[in-house]
Design a protein around this motif. Structure first.
Motif, PDB file in Angstrom:
ATOM      1  N   CYS A 116      56.219   1.070 100.551  1.00 12.91           N
ATOM      2  CA  CYS A 116      55.925   1.713 101.286  1.00 12.91           C
ATOM      3  C   CYS A 116      54.701   0.656 101.744  1.00 12.91           C
ATOM      4  CB  CYS A 116      55.098   3.149 101.344  1.00 12.91           C
ATOM      5  SG  CYS A 116      56.345   4.476 101.315  1.00 12.91           S
ATOM      6  N   ASN A 117      55.119  -0.048 102.932  1.00  6.10           N
ATOM      7  CA  ASN A 117      54.092  -0.695 102.996  1.00  6.10           C
ATOM      8  C   ASN A 117      53.440  -0.436 104.469  1.00  6.10           C
ATOM      9  OD1 ASN A 117      52.527  -3.524 103.229  1.00  6.10           O
ATOM     10  ND2 ASN A 117      54.192  -3.999 104.411  1.00  6.10           N
ATOM     11  N   PHE A 118      52.028  -0.183 104.497  1.00  8.55           N
ATOM     12  CA  PHE A 118      51.049   0.166 105.829  1.00  8.55           C
ATOM     13  C   PHE A 118      51.891   1.024 106.504  1.00  8.55           C
ATOM     14  CE2 PHE A 118      49.708  -3.605 104.987  1.00  8.55           C
ATOM     15  CZ  PHE A 118      47.957  -3.182 104.740  1.00  8.55           C
ATOM     16  N   SER A 119      53.196   2.050 105.340  1.00  7.91           N
ATOM     17  CA  SER A 119      54.045   2.952 106.748  1.00  7.91           C
ATOM     18  C   SER A 119      53.850   3.854 105.970  1.00  7.91           C
ATOM     19  CB  SER A 119      55.395   1.779 106.400  1.00  7.91           C
ATOM     20  OG  SER A 119      55.761   2.725 104.427  1.00  7.91           O
ATOM     21  N   LEU A 120      52.739   4.733 105.629  1.00  9.94           N
ATOM     22  CA  LEU A 120      52.293   6.157 105.331  1.00  9.94           C
ATOM     23  C   LEU A 120      51.320   6.551 106.153  1.00  9.94           C
ATOM     24  CD1 LEU A 120      53.025   6.292 101.157  1.00  9.94           C
ATOM     25  CD2 LEU A 120      54.455   7.258 102.987  1.00  9.94           C
ATOM     26  N   LEU A 121      51.573   7.103 107.332  1.00  8.00           N
ATOM     27  CA  LEU A 121      50.763   7.166 108.599  1.00  8.00           C
ATOM     28  C   LEU A 121      50.529   8.707 108.608  1.00  8.00           C
ATOM     29  CD1 LEU A 121      51.840   4.593 111.243  1.00  8.00           C
ATOM     30  CD2 LEU A 121      49.433   4.190 109.101  1.00  8.00           C
ATOM     31  N   GLY A 122      51.336   9.776 107.867  1.00  8.82           N
ATOM     32  CA  GLY A 122      51.415  11.430 108.943  1.00  8.82           C
ATOM     33  C   GLY A 122      50.577  12.056 107.456  1.00  8.82           C
ATOM     34  N   LYS A 123      50.746  13.707 107.709  1.00  6.12           N
ATOM     35  CA  LYS A 123      50.260  14.312 106.914  1.00  6.12           C
ATOM     36  C   LYS A 123      51.222  15.110 105.885  1.00  6.12           C
ATOM     37  CE  LYS A 123      47.609  18.358 106.210  1.00  6.12           C
ATOM     38  NZ  LYS A 123      47.209  19.334 106.817  1.00  6.12           N
ATOM     39  N   ASP A 124      52.302  15.797 106.443  1.00  6.40           N
ATOM     40  CA  ASP A 124      53.558  16.689 105.801  1.00  6.40           C
ATOM     41  C   ASP A 124      54.374  15.465 105.078  1.00  6.40           C
ATOM     42  OD1 ASP A 124      51.459  18.706 105.887  1.00  6.40           O
ATOM     43  OD2 ASP A 124      52.730  19.822 108.053  1.00  6.40           O
ATOM     44  N   SER A 125      54.878  14.753 106.085  1.00  6.07           N
ATOM     45  CA  SER A 125      55.782  13.811 105.819  1.00  6.07           C
ATOM     46  C   SER A 125      55.275  13.123 104.639  1.00  6.07           C
ATOM     47  CB  SER A 125      56.030  12.946 107.114  1.00  6.07           C
ATOM     48  OG  SER A 125      54.892  12.334 107.068  1.00  6.07           O
ATOM     49  N   ILE A 144      54.721   1.724  94.689  1.00  2.00           N
ATOM     50  CA  ILE A 144      54.136   0.340  95.503  1.00  2.00           C
ATOM     51  C   ILE A 144      53.493   0.682  96.585  1.00  2.00           C
ATOM     52  CG2 ILE A 144      53.356  -1.919  95.939  1.00  2.00           C
ATOM     53  CD1 ILE A 144      55.346  -2.265  93.275  1.00  2.00           C
ATOM     54  N   VAL A 145      52.409   1.398  96.628  1.00  3.72           N
ATOM     55  CA  VAL A 145      51.945   2.084  98.514  1.00  3.72           C
ATOM     56  C   VAL A 145      50.747   0.954  99.126  1.00  3.72           C
ATOM     57  CG1 VAL A 145      50.801   3.529 100.357  1.00  3.72           C
ATOM     58  CG2 VAL A 145      52.459   4.006  98.122  1.00  3.72           C
ATOM     59  N   GLN A 146      50.834   0.269  99.996  1.00  2.03           N
ATOM     60  CA  GLN A 146      49.987  -0.855 100.556  1.00  2.03           C
ATOM     61  C   GLN A 146      49.786  -0.106 102.032  1.00  2.03           C
ATOM     62  OE1 GLN A 146      47.827  -5.100 101.257  1.00  2.03           O
ATOM     63  NE2 GLN A 146      50.406  -5.416 101.903  1.00  2.03           N
ATOM     64  N   THR A 147      48.306   0.411 101.903  1.00  3.93           N
ATOM     65  CA  THR A 147      47.468   1.236 103.399  1.00  3.93           C
ATOM     66  C   THR A 147      46.328   0.663 104.079  1.00  3.93           C
ATOM     67  OG1 THR A 147      47.685   3.183 104.169  1.00  3.93           O
ATOM     68  CG2 THR A 147      46.657   3.068 101.821  1.00  3.93           C
ATOM     69  N   LEU A 148      46.316   1.090 104.662  1.00  2.00           N
ATOM     70  CA  LEU A 148      44.228   0.495 105.246  1.00  2.00           C
ATOM     71  C   LEU A 148      43.112   1.108 104.163  1.00  2.00           C
ATOM     72  CD1 LEU A 148      42.717  -0.436 107.559  1.00  2.00           C
ATOM     73  CD2 LEU A 148      42.743   2.071 108.650  1.00  2.00           C
ATOM     74  N   HIS A 149      42.403  -0.158 103.431  1.00  2.00           N
ATOM     75  CA  HIS A 149      41.801   0.825 102.740  1.00  2.00           C
ATOM     76  C   HIS A 149      40.918   1.717 103.082  1.00  2.00           C
ATOM     77  CE1 HIS A 149      38.243   0.888  99.323  1.00  2.00           C
ATOM     78  NE2 HIS A 149      39.294  -0.232  98.771  1.00  2.00           N
ATOM     79  N   PRO A 150      40.611   3.264 102.388  1.00  2.00           N
ATOM     80  CA  PRO A 150      39.521   3.690 103.223  1.00  2.00           C
ATOM     81  C   PRO A 150      38.418   4.051 103.198  1.00  2.00           C
ATOM     82  CG  PRO A 150      41.308   5.028 101.882  1.00  2.00           C
ATOM     83  CD  PRO A 150      40.777   3.523 101.387  1.00  2.00           C
ATOM     84  N   ILE A 151      37.789   2.988 102.807  1.00  2.17           N
ATOM     85  CA  ILE A 151      35.906   2.556 102.859  1.00  2.17           C
ATOM     86  C   ILE A 151      35.968   1.808 104.272  1.00  2.17           C
ATOM     87  CG2 ILE A 151      33.733   1.257 102.533  1.00  2.17           C
ATOM     88  CD1 ILE A 151      34.599   3.435 100.778  1.00  2.17           C
TER      89      ILE A 151
END
Length: 231
Positions: A116-125, A144-151
């Motif tokens: 998932c490359n910057f593709s996990l934006l939701g909650k329940d989904s 493997i998940v790439q996402t916006l860094h929480p910090i």
């Protein structure tokens, strides 16, 4: 209607598919060109996969990069226009499939890597994706998940899980109705992996080469036989 929801995310992407395809194909997103595209691709290639499940594949840029490495790709996305673009320019298998429907009954293959490359934006989904991914991977497969860094992504808001206002800052004026997104702390991301039967093999923090600030975070999870009962 709820101001923030997974459905609002889908509505936004249905509306912005065309400008997104154009932005990607015309190399308009600097951070992707400088660091995050290469970071996710290199992380996947280190696993030497024969096949990859690309969840939220968009217009298919990652699928094309992987097929160029002789890797079979199965891409899914909720937006028909993005899947149409992926089919036109790619050599993988691409289907329209909501995250809520991802399961072994809708995807009968097993994969060496799910990404998932910057593709996990939701909650329940997102919770559904994590719940079902272990059954879609081979025994030694990786998620493997790439996402916006929480910090960096937290901004001035409290460092707690919750919905956040969307923004197209840095994009051209063809974009509208920015999608909301569900913020998760670093610990919450880790717990999503651990509570769904994964061991976390690596956490990578790519740095922007110009600003030297963290550009994203990449999690690499593998099936943990002690928690899943697998051998």
């Amino acid at each position: 209607m709820t101001r923030y929801s997974d459905k609002k995310i889908i509505d936004s992407w249905l509306q912005n598919a065309e400008p997104w395809i154009s932005a990607v194909q015309n190399d308009e997103i600097e951070s992707r060109l400088l660091i995050t595209n290469k970071a996710i691709l290199n992380t996947i290639l280190k696993r030497n996969p024969a096949n990859v499940l690309d969840i939220g594949c968009g217009e298919g840029w990652l699928a094309r990069a992987l097929t160029n490495e002789n890797i079979e790709v199965y891409g899914i996305d909720i937006v028909p226009e993005l899947i149409a673009a992926a089919k036109k320019d790619g050599h993988g298998k691409f289907v329209v499939l909501p995250y809520e429907d991802v399961s072994p009954s809708t995807i009968t293959e097993k994969f060496d890597v799910a990404v998932c490359n910057f593709s996990l934006l939701g909650k329940d989904s997102v919770a559904n994706i994590f719940k079902n991914i272990p059954d879609l991977l081979h025994e030694h497969g990786a998620f493997i998940v790439q996402t916006l860094h929480p910090i960096s992504g937290c901004g001035n808001a409290p460092y707690t899980d919750g919905w956040r206002e969307g923004s197209w800052k840095g994009f051209n004026n063809r974009f509208s109705n920015p999608p909301p997104w569900y913020f998760r702390t670093l610990e919450t991301w880790k717990d999503l992996f651990l509570s769904n039967g994964f061991a976390i093999d690596d956490i990578i923090e790519p740095l922007h080469p110009k600003t030297k600030t963290v550009a994203s975070v990449i999690f690499v999870g593998t099936i943990n036989p002690l928690t899943t009962g697998r051998n």
